[in-house]
Each structure stands twice: as C-alpha cells, then as structure tokens.
Design an enzyme around this catalytic site. Structure first.
Site, PDB file in Angstrom:
ATOM      1  N   TRP A  31       0.788  -1.241   0.010  1.00  0.00           N
ATOM      2  CA  TRP A  31      -0.125   0.066   0.095  1.00  0.00           C
ATOM      3  C   TRP A  31       1.010   1.146  -0.044  1.00  0.00           C
ATOM      4  CZ3 TRP A  31      -4.939   2.286   0.425  1.00  0.00           C
ATOM      5  CH2 TRP A  31      -5.946   1.581   0.614  1.00  0.00           C
ATOM      6  N   PHE A  66      -1.310  -3.598   7.673  1.00  0.00           N
ATOM      7  CA  PHE A  66      -2.051  -4.568   8.729  1.00  0.00           C
ATOM      8  C   PHE A  66      -1.271  -5.802   8.720  1.00  0.00           C
ATOM      9  CE2 PHE A  66      -5.173  -7.558  10.219  1.00  0.00           C
ATOM     10  CZ  PHE A  66      -5.721  -6.801  11.163  1.00  0.00           C
ATOM     11  N   GLU A  67      -0.865  -6.051   7.435  1.00  0.00           N
ATOM     12  CA  GLU A  67      -0.113  -7.531   7.548  1.00  0.00           C
ATOM     13  C   GLU A  67       1.325  -7.624   7.783  1.00  0.00           C
ATOM     14  OE1 GLU A  67      -2.472  -6.363   4.914  1.00  0.00           O
ATOM     15  OE2 GLU A  67      -3.781  -7.339   5.784  1.00  0.00           O
ATOM     16  N   GLU A  94     -10.804   9.402   5.912  1.00  0.00           N
ATOM     17  CA  GLU A  94     -11.888  10.014   6.474  1.00  0.00           C
ATOM     18  C   GLU A  94     -12.571   9.047   7.379  1.00  0.00           C
ATOM     19  OE1 GLU A  94     -14.199  11.181   2.898  1.00  0.00           O
ATOM     20  OE2 GLU A  94     -13.079  12.824   2.645  1.00  0.00           O
ATOM     21  N   THR A  95     -12.066   7.771   7.271  1.00  0.00           N
ATOM     22  CA  THR A  95     -12.776   6.809   8.143  1.00  0.00           C
ATOM     23  C   THR A  95     -11.766   6.372   9.418  1.00  0.00           C
ATOM     24  OG1 THR A  95     -11.664   4.866   7.181  1.00  0.00           O
ATOM     25  CG2 THR A  95     -13.777   5.753   6.223  1.00  0.00           C
ATOM     26  N   HIS A  97     -10.218   3.634   9.788  1.00  0.00           N
ATOM     27  CA  HIS A  97      -9.751   2.445   9.237  1.00  0.00           C
ATOM     28  C   HIS A  97      -8.089   2.821   9.616  1.00  0.00           C
ATOM     29  CE1 HIS A  97     -10.387  -0.530   6.466  1.00  0.00           C
ATOM     30  NE2 HIS A  97      -9.123  -0.706   6.678  1.00  0.00           N
ATOM     31  N   PHE A 122       9.654  -0.619  14.004  1.00  0.00           N
ATOM     32  CA  PHE A 122       8.559  -0.011  13.673  1.00  0.00           C
ATOM     33  C   PHE A 122       8.795   1.261  12.584  1.00  0.00           C
ATOM     34  CE2 PHE A 122       4.844   2.998  14.194  1.00  0.00           C
ATOM     35  CZ  PHE A 122       3.713   2.291  14.008  1.00  0.00           C
ATOM     36  N   ARG A 136       8.870  12.500   4.368  1.00  0.00           N
ATOM     37  CA  ARG A 136       9.805  11.556   5.231  1.00  0.00           C
ATOM     38  C   ARG A 136      10.459  10.345   4.731  1.00  0.00           C
ATOM     39  NH1 ARG A 136       6.312  14.820   7.354  1.00  0.00           N
ATOM     40  NH2 ARG A 136       6.735  15.508   9.560  1.00  0.00           N
TER      41      ARG A 136
END
Ligand code: DLZ
Length: 166
Positions: A31, A66-67, A94-95, A97, A122, A136
């Site tokens: 992503w 997430f993975e 906007e959510t 998530h 991380f 960044r």
C-alpha cells in the site's frame, strides 16, 4: 520534538556499529508503494552503508501495513534474520480505518519484539497527508526507512554489548 530535530538520517556523529555480521529481513507494505519503496531503498542503502552484505538482507512484501505483523512473524519463524525492519505508510483518511491499522500494527510489532527477543523495528509512517509522507521518504525530513535501518543496527549492537558483558 519534531522529526527534524530527531533526524537519524544525518548519521554523522552518531555511533552506529558495523553491520557486516548481521542478517536482516525487511518486510514492507505494498500500500502506498511509492512511499514504501522509497523507505525500502533508504533502509537497504543504509544497511549496506554500515557494512551489511547484500546476501544477508532478505526482502518480503506484504499487501498492507496491517499485514506487517504476520509478515514479520513469518520472517522471525522462517528466516535466520537477527533483526526485522517493518516499513509501511498509513495515511489518515476520512474513516477510522487509519486508527485500527495503526493501533494493530504498533501493538503487533511491539509484541513480536518480546516474543522473539529480536529487534522488530516499527518503520511505519502515519502522516495526515501524502506530502508529509513524501517529506519523510527521502524528502525534507529525511528517510524514515534509513532511520529504521540504523535503529535495527544499533539494537543489535546493544544486544552484543550485553552478550559480551555477561
Ligand atoms: C485498507 C487500507 C487503507 C484504507 N489504507 C491503508 C493505508 O493507508 N496504508 C496501508 O498500508 N494499508 C492500508 N489499507 C490496507 C490494510 O493495511 C490491509 O491490507 C487490509 O485492511 C487487509 O487486511
């Protein structure tokens, strides 16, 4: 403190151990691939800058941030990596998530450090905007992939210090 003040990409003056004997796994999210590829390149070139050998760096894509946790767990279980560098970019939308993904991966990666007793770094950007991410990932705020690599090397140096003092 802003990331400008804490920019580890400026490596002059910091003591980073030689990484020639260390093995690394990089797990990165597909992503926001423009950003995560830049983070990955930053991490790889920094590992090599400090002596890591190409054959001791394995690269593993996962679909989204997430993975990263499970990808890193696989790397811990099935590779001989001394340290794992997780790279992702979750951009505020906007959510909710964003919150779910960030919370889950931060907790997941924290747990892996303890479970496997190896550094699992991380290296996940959590910006509000794409421009902040660009800044960044090789932009005006450095490259957080490079910083993640330095963190991994420093933690392995710390581990060796403890082993030698034992
Ligand atoms: C679904 C999703 C959304 C909305 N945003 C991002 C993002 O900004 N960065 C990222 O790395 N991944 C995102 N994902 C995908 C999730 O991380 C995950 O891959 C899916 O929810 C499937 O588990």
């Amino acid at each position: 403190m802003s990331s400008v003040d804490k920019n580890l990409s400026s490596i002059e003056g910091t003591e980073v151990p030689n990484a020639s004997e260390f093995r690394f796994a990089i797990v990165y999210s597909e992503w926001n691939s423009t950003i995560t590829n830049a983070l990955k390149e930053g991490a790889m070139s920094t590992l090599k800058h400090f002596g890591a050998k190409q054959q001791n760096i394995s690269i593993h894509p996962v679909p989204g941030s997430f993975e990263l946790t499970l990808g890193a767990q696989y790397a811990a279980e099935f590779t001989d990596a001394d340290a794992i560098i997780c790279l992702g970019c979750v951009i505020q939308g906007e959510t909710r998530h964003f919150d779910f993904i960030c919370d889950a991966v931060a907790k997941g990666i924290t747990d892996l450090n303890i479970k496997y007793n190896i550094p699992v770094i991380f290296g996940v950007l959590t910006p509000d905007t794409m421009q902040q991410a660009i800044d960044r990932a090789g932009g005006k705020h450095g490259n957080k992939g490079s910083e993640a690599a330095i963190t991994a090397i420093k933690m392995l140096g710390l581990r060796n210090t403890f082993i030698q003092e034992k």
